[in-house]
Motif scaffolding. Structure first.
Motif, PDB file in Angstrom:
ATOM      1  N   UNK A   1      14.418 -21.575  37.424  1.00  0.00           N
ATOM      2  CA  UNK A   1      14.591 -20.845  35.987  1.00  0.00           C
ATOM      3  C   UNK A   1      13.482 -20.112  35.738  1.00  0.00           C
ATOM      4  N   UNK A   2      12.346 -20.102  36.585  1.00  0.00           N
ATOM      5  CA  UNK A   2      11.152 -19.354  36.313  1.00  0.00           C
ATOM      6  C   UNK A   2      11.281 -17.974  36.862  1.00  0.00           C
ATOM      7  N   UNK A   3      10.451 -17.062  36.206  1.00  0.00           N
ATOM      8  CA  UNK A   3      10.131 -15.627  36.993  1.00  0.00           C
ATOM      9  C   UNK A   3       8.701 -15.892  37.356  1.00  0.00           C
ATOM     10  N   UNK A   4       8.291 -15.862  38.352  1.00  0.00           N
ATOM     11  CA  UNK A   4       6.947 -15.929  38.883  1.00  0.00           C
ATOM     12  C   UNK A   4       6.445 -14.641  39.498  1.00  0.00           C
ATOM     13  N   UNK A   5       5.345 -13.998  38.694  1.00  0.00           N
ATOM     14  CA  UNK A   5       4.833 -12.763  39.252  1.00  0.00           C
ATOM     15  C   UNK A   5       3.850 -13.082  40.216  1.00  0.00           C
ATOM     16  N   UNK A   6       4.010 -12.332  41.278  1.00  0.00           N
ATOM     17  CA  UNK A   6       2.646 -12.213  42.176  1.00  0.00           C
ATOM     18  C   UNK A   6       1.919 -10.900  42.401  1.00  0.00           C
ATOM     19  N   UNK A   7       0.594 -11.011  41.525  1.00  0.00           N
ATOM     20  CA  UNK A   7       0.024  -9.493  41.638  1.00  0.00           C
ATOM     21  C   UNK A   7      -1.343  -9.810  42.565  1.00  0.00           C
ATOM     22  N   UNK A   8      -1.942  -8.515  42.896  1.00  0.00           N
ATOM     23  CA  UNK A   8      -2.952  -8.226  43.513  1.00  0.00           C
ATOM     24  C   UNK A   8      -2.988  -7.128  44.049  1.00  0.00           C
ATOM     25  N   UNK A   9      -4.018  -6.701  44.613  1.00  0.00           N
ATOM     26  CA  UNK A   9      -4.221  -5.295  45.168  1.00  0.00           C
ATOM     27  C   UNK A   9      -3.446  -5.014  46.548  1.00  0.00           C
ATOM     28  N   UNK A  10      -3.269  -4.025  46.866  1.00  0.00           N
ATOM     29  CA  UNK A  10      -2.748  -3.730  48.167  1.00  0.00           C
ATOM     30  C   UNK A  10      -3.484  -4.297  49.378  1.00  0.00           C
ATOM     31  N   UNK A  11      -2.808  -5.275  50.252  1.00  0.00           N
ATOM     32  CA  UNK A  11      -3.673  -5.981  51.131  1.00  0.00           C
ATOM     33  C   UNK A  11      -4.295  -7.282  50.712  1.00  0.00           C
ATOM     34  N   UNK A  12      -3.833  -7.746  49.392  1.00  0.00           N
ATOM     35  CA  UNK A  12      -4.334  -8.863  48.979  1.00  0.00           C
ATOM     36  C   UNK A  12      -3.757 -10.228  49.507  1.00  0.00           C
ATOM     37  N   UNK A  13      -2.570  -9.997  50.377  1.00  0.00           N
ATOM     38  CA  UNK A  13      -1.983 -10.917  51.032  1.00  0.00           C
ATOM     39  C   UNK A  13      -0.751 -11.581  50.318  1.00  0.00           C
ATOM     40  N   UNK A  14      -0.189 -10.652  49.349  1.00  0.00           N
ATOM     41  CA  UNK A  14       1.191 -10.841  48.726  1.00  0.00           C
ATOM     42  C   UNK A  14       2.239 -11.122  49.390  1.00  0.00           C
ATOM     43  N   UNK A  15       2.392  -9.838  50.564  1.00  0.00           N
ATOM     44  CA  UNK A  15       3.556  -9.804  51.164  1.00  0.00           C
ATOM     45  C   UNK A  15       3.555 -10.671  52.568  1.00  0.00           C
ATOM     46  N   UNK A  16       2.507 -11.045  52.788  1.00  0.00           N
ATOM     47  CA  UNK A  16       2.143 -12.029  54.077  1.00  0.00           C
ATOM     48  C   UNK A  16       2.711 -13.173  53.346  1.00  0.00           C
TER      49      UNK A  16
END
Lengths: 532, 349
Positions: free
Chosen positions: A38-53
């Protein structure tokens, strides 16, 4: 859909570490991350910060070197995206992959086709199920359309539909709003909220902090491969997040925006404006497709040392205006004046010869040659000056490239193909090439699309530097913040016409929005609102 | 992320060649009563004496030139599928030109005959470029059609009006002795054309990678939308690549007449155009890559020739082997070629 911190997470990543030895990069270092129903969790960071990984690990596309994944309290190992999907985790990539020649339903049902008699695919049921879902969530998607016909913002909606067919408990979205106009973002966010309200968990990877505050319940900030902070949205501010993202207090005005228009207002540019020489003008330009007007009586003047921002909701003519002012489309009527010359010969080649530089929306096809080397991309506009007798001159070539690399801080090796570079670096290459000509008029179309904080700042700095240097700048952007932050004048397009040109104190978010939506548009006489 | 490389990777090409060799061996074993002799003749025959060896190297001359022709077109993003007819036409034009001016000096006559052949083939392919430029017709189709239509016409010319009454072969009269290119490895047919072919590869390499025109040429081929956006006159890089591709095919045909056979024989060019495409694909459309590719290809051709001569290996089997090689090598490029065609269509739309 208020989230309670006490609720046990659906998925929990603990101390996830992933190293890419070939690049010598720790993409993830001990990342811990919990996702709650039930939660919307944002993942932020610059390009290459590791979000996609991190998200690729969560969705089974990558296997971590160490660390654990627990789904509803049970230790799990994802070897393949299939495993994650079975566990109810589904990721929608930044550029959803479809078979363009096939219809929407064929794409979405791939692998889960409903079977009819003799094991044949039951088309009727497939189409009905998708139609039913699309109607329920008010998505303007026709399952019988060919994917080729969908706009890029629709592709994301279609991908979300495809995910919903598999009824995921965790839905990961990677930059879903990048191709969307403000209006479409609202639609998308409405959809995401209703999905969360059903008890699904959503993870939203984004660069845009404003969006985080518009939709997320919780936010995790990543930097250099580590999750540096997790905050409930009510406990944080834009300043807080941006400081966490870049890890320094350099940024004072918070959002990923250029410093406000107030700056340019104070500079007193208005008073001098009339005296500055016009370098580029459109007079009553129209463009038709058959009898259907794509552009109607568009008039604009761009003067030295000023930025004219052109904005509007997509499908209102921005893209056709871009075609016309870059010489790619021939207007059916009206005049284009560059400097003091009336242009009669329309081609990108002629426009370049008249001193126009152009950073196009379509970077990957028009703006750059992905299969060519970085060097071949950089020298495009200066090729004729780097040669002697038709043969490239090593010395002037090295000199030119060295200068560009230094001035624009391009770190990539010149010989590698452009497609190996990140989005931010590709845009740097395009920008440095266009600015290397010293053009008097520069057109920027969506210059910050998909860029991270630092790259955006870089682009904005360059645009402002050009204005100070006396260049006439046209900025086409669907991003209101960008337009408000940079433009001296704002032209708002609605249904192929310029609904208004806003100057001085009239440049407010509300005014722009009103004209964008056509609320102030006087249909009886569009010209009245379009000062030359 | 998984991306298709714009040109076949080296391991993929090596794999294709290995597969081709494997299929060849299977065919040799299955199609021959004396498989061991056939295999030996196939693989070692070309090195067994100067005659075979020289002829194999001579085969490289034609393959390098047609391979270069195909590569240059590929590099600009255009397709010349008419190589076959261009080689053939050039050969006949060269033979006619040489016989029409026997009074010229050796150098003058060779230059005249070569030029005639090269110009004829250049125009033939250039027409397709021109049509594309003027009316946006597909050069892939028109080059193929023009060349295909030319072949029976040339057949007729050689059998009919241009036939050499003194010969019992279906051939034009032999060219004057003074105009014949110097042979460098008698008794084989290897002639100095090989040096010119290698020089052509080196020059092409230089032009393509070190000059502004070459840069524009490659850029147009890789991304025509980008080239247009950068102010490159892309129309020129549709017309000229076809013209030059045709000219290189013409040079191959002219060398064949002045160096190899000294006359144009009916049907001699069968397969030459397609083999040029295969060589371009093996050589990754790189002017220097074309040289080893032509060597490998010529070796396989020479192998089947010696196998035919020394065993009961049939001509049909040799043709099948060549077809198999061509098929395996082009198959891996099919997705890329289709993608190119798509891009081209999109760019035009």
């Amino acid at each position: 859909m208020t989230a309670k911190a006490s609720e046990p997470p659906i998925v929990e990543l603990t101390n996830i570490t992933k190293c890419f030895p070939e690049n010598n990069v720790w993409a993830n270092r001990e990342v811990s991350f919990a996702i709650r129903a039930g939660e919307i969790h944002a993942l932020v960071g610059e390009n290459g910060a590791g979000k996609s990984t991190t998200m690729h690990i969560l969705s089974g596309a990558l296997v971590p070197d160490s660390g654990s994944i627990r789904v509803r309290g049970v230790n799990t190992r994802f070897e393949h995206p299939r495993d994650a999907i079975e566990a109810g985790i589904f990721m929608i990539h930044q550029h959803p992959q479809f078979v363009r020649e096939l219809r929407v339903w064929e794409n979405l049902m791939l692998g889960i086709e409903p079977r009819g008699s003799f094991g044949l695919i039951n088309r009727g049921e497939a189409v009905d199920r998708i139609t039913e879902l699309a109607t329920r969530y008010r998505m303007p998607i026709n399952p019988k359309h060919q994917v080729e016909l969908l706009a890029s913002s629709q592709l994301h909606l279609a991908a979300i539909l495809g995910a919903l067919l598999r009824d995921p408990q965790v839905l990961i979205l990677d930059e879903p709003t990048a191709p969307c106009s403000d209006h479409e973002v609202e639609l998308l966010f409405g959809l995401l909220r209703s999905l969360a309200a059903q008890g699904r968990a959503l993870v939203l990877i984004t660069h845009k902090l404003r969006e985080v505050f518009a939709i997320a319940d919780r936010v995790t900030v990543m930097r250099h491969g580590a999750a540096v902070a997790e905050r409930l949205i009510e406990d944080t501010t834009i300043e807080d997040l941006s400081n966490l993202m870049i890890g320094e207090d350099a940024q004072t005005d918070g959002e990923d925006l250029p410093p406000t228009a107030a700056e340019s207002r104070e500079s007193g540019s208005e008073t001098i404006e009339a005296e500055r020489s016009p370098l580029f003008a459109l007079q009553n330009v129209s463009l038709y497709e058959g009898h259907f007007p794509l552009l109607r009586d568009v008039s604009l003047t761009v003067r030295a040392g000023s930025i004219v921002g052109i904005t509007g909701i997509r499908e209102n003519g921005l893209e056709y205006l871009e075609e016309v002012i870059s010489g790619s489309a021939i207007p059916d009527s009206g005049e284009i004046i560059i400097g003091d010359k009336h242009i009669s010969d329309f081609s990108p080649r002629r426009f370049r010869q008249h001193g126009i530089a152009y950073v196009p929306t379509d970077r990957l096809i028009r703006g750059a040659s992905m299969d060519s080397s970085v060097q071949d991309n950089l020298i495009l506009l200066r090729r004729k000056r780097l040669q002697r007798g038709g043969v490239f001159d090593r010395k002037s070539l090295d000199g030119f490239l060295g200068e560009l690399k230094h001035q624009f801080r391009i770190t990539a090796s010149l010989q590698q193909p452009l497609r190996r570079l990140s989005g931010g670096n590709i845009q740097k290459v395009i920008l440095s090439r266009e600015l290397s000509t010293g053009a008097q008029v520069v057109i920027f179309s969506e210059p910050s699309w998909g860029l991270d904080f630092r790259s955006k700042q870089f682009v904005y700095r360059e645009i402002r530097r050009l204005r100070e240097g006396g260049t006439a700048i046209i900025l086409i952007s669907a991003d209101i913040d960008e337009i408000l932050g940079l433009s001296d004048e704002i032209a708002v397009m609605f249904k192929g016409s310029i609904a208004a040109v806003l100057r001085g104190d009239a440049r407010t978010r509300d005014k722009v929005a009103e004209y964008m939506l056509g609320l102030e548009h006087k249909l009886a006489d569009p010209l009245e609102e379009a000062p030359v | 992320m998984n991306r298709t490389s714009p040109r076949g990777s080296v391991p993929a090409i090596a794999l294709a060649l290995a597969a081709a060799v494997a299929v060849t061996v299977v065919l040799l074993i299955a199609g021959s009563d004396t498989p061991v002799a056939a295999i030996r003749a196939f693989f070692f025959g070309p090195f067994s004496n100067t005659y075979y060896f020289g002829n194999m190297i001579n085969g490289v001359t034609v393959l390098v030139l047609t391979g270069l022709g195909a590569s240059l077109a590929f590099r600009a993003g255009v397709f010349n599928l008419g190589g076959e007819g261009q080689v053939y036409t050039a050969a006949v034009v060269t033979a006619v030109a040489a016989n029409a001016a026997p009074q010229l000096s050796a150098a003058g006559g060779i230059a005249f005959a070569l030029t005639a052949g090269v110009v004829a083939a250049g125009i033939m392919a250039g027409l397709s470029g021109l049509f594309r430029f003027l009316w946006d017709t597909d050069e892939l189709i028109t080059s193929f059609l023009i060349a295909s239509a030319s072949i029976p016409i040339i057949d007729y010319m050689i059998v009919g009006p241009l036939n050499d009454p003194a010969s019992n072969l279906l051939t034009t009269p032999r060219v004057p002795e003074a105009f014949r290119l110097l042979r460098i490895l008698p008794p084989s047919r290897l002639h100095i054309g090989i040096l010119l072919a290698l020089a052509a590869a080196a020059i092409t390499f230089f032009l393509l990678f070190y000059t502004v025109r070459g840069y524009e040429w490659r850029l147009t081929g890789l991304n025509i939308a980008f080239a247009r956006y950068g102010g490159i006159n892309t129309g020129m890089y549709i017309l000229f690549p076809m013209l030059i591709s045709g000219a290189l095919h013409g040079l191959a045909g002219a060398f064949h007449v002045l160096g190899t056979h000294h006359a144009a024989l009916v049907g001699f060019s069968a397969g030459l155009g397609w083999n040029g495409l295969a060589v371009a694909l093996i050589g990754r459309s790189h002017p220097l890559g074309v040289i080893p590719a032509a060597l490998v290809f010529s070796y396989l051709q020479a192998g089947s020739r010696t196998a035919i001569l020394h065993t009961e290996f049939t001509f049909e089997l040799a043709t099948i082997i060549q077809a198999v090689i061509f098929f395996i090598i082009t198959a891996q490029h099919l997705p890329r070629i289709l993608r190119r065609l798509r891009l081209k269509r999109d760019a035009r739309a």
